[in-house]
Design an enzyme around this catalytic site. Sequence first.
Site, PDB file in Angstrom:
ATOM      1  N   ALA A  64       1.401   1.888  11.775  1.00  0.00           N
ATOM      2  CA  ALA A  64       1.614   0.789  10.306  1.00  0.00           C
ATOM      3  C   ALA A  64       0.454   0.651   9.588  1.00  0.00           C
ATOM      4  O   ALA A  64      -0.627   0.599  10.382  1.00  0.00           O
ATOM      5  CB  ALA A  64       2.481  -0.257  10.574  1.00  0.00           C
ATOM      6  N   LYS A  88     -11.289  -2.695  18.685  1.00  0.00           N
ATOM      7  CA  LYS A  88      -9.716  -3.065  18.650  1.00  0.00           C
ATOM      8  C   LYS A  88      -9.313  -2.945  20.237  1.00  0.00           C
ATOM      9  O   LYS A  88      -8.403  -3.047  20.692  1.00  0.00           O
ATOM     10  CB  LYS A  88      -8.856  -2.039  17.925  1.00  0.00           C
ATOM     11  CG  LYS A  88      -9.261  -2.246  16.516  1.00  0.00           C
ATOM     12  CD  LYS A  88      -8.300  -2.346  15.864  1.00  0.00           C
ATOM     13  CE  LYS A  88      -8.396  -2.329  14.175  1.00  0.00           C
ATOM     14  NZ  LYS A  88      -7.647  -2.744  13.284  1.00  0.00           N
ATOM     15  N   PRO A 142      -2.986 -11.379  10.988  1.00  0.00           N
ATOM     16  CA  PRO A 142      -3.202 -11.000  12.444  1.00  0.00           C
ATOM     17  C   PRO A 142      -3.500  -9.408  12.674  1.00  0.00           C
ATOM     18  O   PRO A 142      -2.834  -8.716  11.996  1.00  0.00           O
ATOM     19  CB  PRO A 142      -2.082 -11.410  12.921  1.00  0.00           C
ATOM     20  CG  PRO A 142      -1.111 -11.801  12.194  1.00  0.00           C
ATOM     21  CD  PRO A 142      -1.725 -11.787  10.987  1.00  0.00           C
ATOM     22  N   ASP A 143      -4.582  -9.171  13.478  1.00  0.00           N
ATOM     23  CA  ASP A 143      -4.744  -7.614  14.166  1.00  0.00           C
ATOM     24  C   ASP A 143      -3.691  -7.346  15.097  1.00  0.00           C
ATOM     25  O   ASP A 143      -4.202  -7.723  16.022  1.00  0.00           O
ATOM     26  CB  ASP A 143      -6.102  -7.497  14.207  1.00  0.00           C
ATOM     27  CG  ASP A 143      -6.367  -5.873  14.234  1.00  0.00           C
ATOM     28  OD1 ASP A 143      -5.489  -5.193  14.855  1.00  0.00           O
ATOM     29  OD2 ASP A 143      -7.315  -5.526  13.625  1.00  0.00           O
ATOM     30  N   ILE A 144      -2.603  -6.704  14.696  1.00  0.00           N
ATOM     31  CA  ILE A 144      -1.634  -6.591  15.647  1.00  0.00           C
ATOM     32  C   ILE A 144      -2.021  -5.679  16.850  1.00  0.00           C
ATOM     33  O   ILE A 144      -1.876  -5.856  17.873  1.00  0.00           O
ATOM     34  CB  ILE A 144      -0.335  -5.775  15.180  1.00  0.00           C
ATOM     35  CG1 ILE A 144      -0.098  -6.913  13.984  1.00  0.00           C
ATOM     36  CG2 ILE A 144       0.719  -5.831  16.136  1.00  0.00           C
ATOM     37  CD1 ILE A 144       1.026  -6.162  12.814  1.00  0.00           C
ATOM     38  N   LYS A 197     -13.821   1.606  15.713  1.00  0.00           N
ATOM     39  CA  LYS A 197     -12.681   0.911  15.867  1.00  0.00           C
ATOM     40  C   LYS A 197     -12.123   1.085  17.181  1.00  0.00           C
ATOM     41  O   LYS A 197     -11.434   0.096  17.790  1.00  0.00           O
ATOM     42  CB  LYS A 197     -11.727   1.835  14.858  1.00  0.00           C
ATOM     43  CG  LYS A 197     -10.485   1.000  14.313  1.00  0.00           C
ATOM     44  CD  LYS A 197     -10.009   1.493  13.208  1.00  0.00           C
ATOM     45  CE  LYS A 197     -10.950   1.190  11.926  1.00  0.00           C
ATOM     46  NZ  LYS A 197     -10.325   1.535  10.661  1.00  0.00           N
ATOM     47  N   ASP A 228      -4.460  -6.108   5.555  1.00  0.00           N
ATOM     48  CA  ASP A 228      -5.521  -6.940   6.116  1.00  0.00           C
ATOM     49  C   ASP A 228      -5.295  -8.514   5.510  1.00  0.00           C
ATOM     50  O   ASP A 228      -5.718  -9.213   6.384  1.00  0.00           O
ATOM     51  CB  ASP A 228      -6.782  -6.343   5.629  1.00  0.00           C
ATOM     52  CG  ASP A 228      -7.041  -5.074   6.620  1.00  0.00           C
ATOM     53  OD1 ASP A 228      -6.747  -4.742   7.421  1.00  0.00           O
ATOM     54  OD2 ASP A 228      -7.735  -4.039   5.623  1.00  0.00           O
ATOM     55  N   ASN A 281       0.879  -1.164   0.001  1.00  0.00           N
ATOM     56  CA  ASN A 281      -0.098   0.265  -0.074  1.00  0.00           C
ATOM     57  C   ASN A 281       1.110   1.062   0.124  1.00  0.00           C
ATOM     58  O   ASN A 281       2.095   1.189  -0.012  1.00  0.00           O
ATOM     59  CB  ASN A 281      -0.766   0.015   1.219  1.00  0.00           C
ATOM     60  CG  ASN A 281      -0.210  -0.116   2.572  1.00  0.00           C
ATOM     61  OD1 ASN A 281       0.400   0.830   2.626  1.00  0.00           O
ATOM     62  ND2 ASN A 281      -0.442  -1.212   3.301  1.00  0.00           N
ATOM     63  N   PHE A 331      -4.464   3.960  14.950  1.00  0.00           N
ATOM     64  CA  PHE A 331      -4.704   4.997  13.939  1.00  0.00           C
ATOM     65  C   PHE A 331      -5.790   4.513  12.977  1.00  0.00           C
ATOM     66  O   PHE A 331      -5.822   3.383  12.810  1.00  0.00           O
ATOM     67  CB  PHE A 331      -3.085   5.355  13.014  1.00  0.00           C
ATOM     68  CG  PHE A 331      -2.478   6.440  13.595  1.00  0.00           C
ATOM     69  CD1 PHE A 331      -1.822   6.521  14.818  1.00  0.00           C
ATOM     70  CD2 PHE A 331      -2.372   7.542  12.911  1.00  0.00           C
ATOM     71  CE1 PHE A 331      -0.958   7.113  15.314  1.00  0.00           C
ATOM     72  CE2 PHE A 331      -1.814   8.795  13.166  1.00  0.00           C
ATOM     73  CZ  PHE A 331      -0.852   8.647  14.523  1.00  0.00           C
TER      74      PHE A 331
HETATM   75  O1  C5P Z   1      -8.894  -1.983  10.888  1.00  0.00           O
HETATM   76  P1  C5P Z   1      -7.811  -0.891  10.369  1.00  0.00           P
HETATM   77  O2  C5P Z   1      -6.621  -1.528   9.438  1.00  0.00           O
HETATM   78  O3  C5P Z   1      -8.473   0.218   9.894  1.00  0.00           O
HETATM   79  O4  C5P Z   1      -6.927  -0.561  11.724  1.00  0.00           O
HETATM   80  C1  C5P Z   1      -5.739   0.574  11.615  1.00  0.00           C
HETATM   81  C2  C5P Z   1      -5.235   0.441  12.918  1.00  0.00           C
HETATM   82  O5  C5P Z   1      -4.945  -1.051  13.329  1.00  0.00           O
HETATM   83  C3  C5P Z   1      -3.950   1.006  12.832  1.00  0.00           C
HETATM   84  O6  C5P Z   1      -3.530   1.426  14.193  1.00  0.00           O
HETATM   85  C4  C5P Z   1      -3.041  -0.384  12.257  1.00  0.00           C
HETATM   86  O7  C5P Z   1      -1.601  -0.022  12.668  1.00  0.00           O
HETATM   87  C5  C5P Z   1      -3.776  -1.167  13.123  1.00  0.00           C
HETATM   88  N1  C5P Z   1      -3.621  -2.566  12.584  1.00  0.00           N
HETATM   89  C6  C5P Z   1      -2.937  -3.509  12.853  1.00  0.00           C
HETATM   90  N2  C5P Z   1      -2.745  -4.909  12.383  1.00  0.00           N
HETATM   91  C7  C5P Z   1      -3.723  -5.224  11.124  1.00  0.00           C
HETATM   92  C8  C5P Z   1      -4.612  -4.158  10.952  1.00  0.00           C
HETATM   93  C9  C5P Z   1      -4.373  -2.829  11.372  1.00  0.00           C
HETATM   94  O8  C5P Z   1      -2.109  -3.305  13.839  1.00  0.00           O
HETATM   95  N3  C5P Z   1      -3.845  -6.259  10.784  1.00  0.00           N
END
Ligand code: C5P
Length: 435
Positions: free
Chosen positions: A315, A382, A345-347, A378, A319, A251, A364
């Site tokens: 970052a 999260k 994974p959603d970090i 969000k 996705d 991206n 962010f």
């Molecule tokens: O869900 P979205 O991508 O819009 O969320 C953005 C936030 O989640 C940012 O802080 C991004 O660094 C974090 N993020 C993450 N791991 C992912 C997707 C997003 O840490 N796989």
Amino acid sequence: MTNGGDSRSGVVAATPAVVQGKTILLIVGGGIAAFKALELVRELRRAGARVTPVLTENGARFVTALSLGALAEARVRTSLWDLEDEASMGHIQLSRSADLIVVCPATADLMARAATGQANDLASTLLLATDTPVLMVPAMNVRMWLHPATQRNVAQLRGDGVTVLDPDEGDMACGEFGPGRLSAVPAIMAAIAENLLPARLREELVGFSVAQDRTPPAPPASGRGELKGRHALVTAGPTHEAIDPVRYIGNHSSGKQGFAIAAALAAAGARVTLIAGPVALPTPPGVTRIDVTSARDMAAAVDAALPVDVAIMVAAVADWRVETAGSKIKKGSGGPPALHLTENPDILASVASGANRPRLVIGFAAETGNLIAQATAKLARKRADWIIANDVSQGVFGADANHVHLVSAAGAEDWGAASKAEVAARLVQRIADAL
Ligand code: C5P
């Protein structure tokens, strides 16, 4: 990249012709990847380089001096206590007679010893005695690579002007998956060629100065030590998800906002670990940087950096990742290939819900509409403490300016139009107030 910089050397189109007639002092460390050093010797010889091989005691457990010497067509050095060489100051001469010193594979142990200036065998003594540029090609188990001690040593070596390549990601000999595999021989050859270029030309090619990377850590600006004793973790930049060995999904994230935040945190006295996706930005002074490529690398590096006091996840993590093909996908008569996507994974969510949750977790949100509503959703989804929301429909990616809202349980604050450095400074002030 440059000496002391990070490692994506393959991006520079240096021609192997620069290798011809040069002398490479090749230190072969002890690891399963040592056999690939033999392939490297063959390629170097093919390109017209002279190779002076040095084999460590552990290296000799994986390849023999006989095969190394035969391929290099040169005598293999193994010991500091070679009397004949010592009588003529062999190791000093040896370390200075080369155009480039290449350590391949560079083991965790050898890097640790080089980072701390030890001289307890021939390899480490040569590295300490030299003023010749040094290129290290690491290979080790993924956990060893991601361990904070190794990352500290890598940051130290880079700060000292050594070029350390990032290892490749993939299945490892030990059965695990992740970063730690020795770079492919063509990538090592490109890095060698790049490091043999005159510094001035290298800077032009890479687009930023070697000197920038060597800037010593800045002490916190006077009166700005509010975060002294705090450890902050920042993620920045995009991630790249490999489709096959030559293609990826990425991206447009430039990493500028995350790097500005890391710089502002360090200036406020915090210990900062910056986990950066593939970006071409210099490391801010005083920041420990860990370079990663994919979302899964980033997740592993974040996990290894915990616990921290505050995590700021800037970052733009992909996705989805692709089921990676082992070899380049060819254009065929069957039409375009289907890409099978799997969720990454959603970090942020795992850090915010994990056992090691930092006191303050900040995410962010880059949105193209319904900014506040999306960011508020969000925040809850999260489990973050704050979300910094920005509207990216007006070209924030790569720009120096930003317009953000801070969204928390208390509501949304509009911070107005500001530079990324100003957003960073304001955020760091709020973090200092909150901790
Ligand atoms: O869900 P979205 O991508 O819009 O969320 C953005 C936030 O989640 C940012 O802080 C991004 O660094 C974090 N993020 C993450 N791991 C992912 C997707 C997003 O840490 N796989």
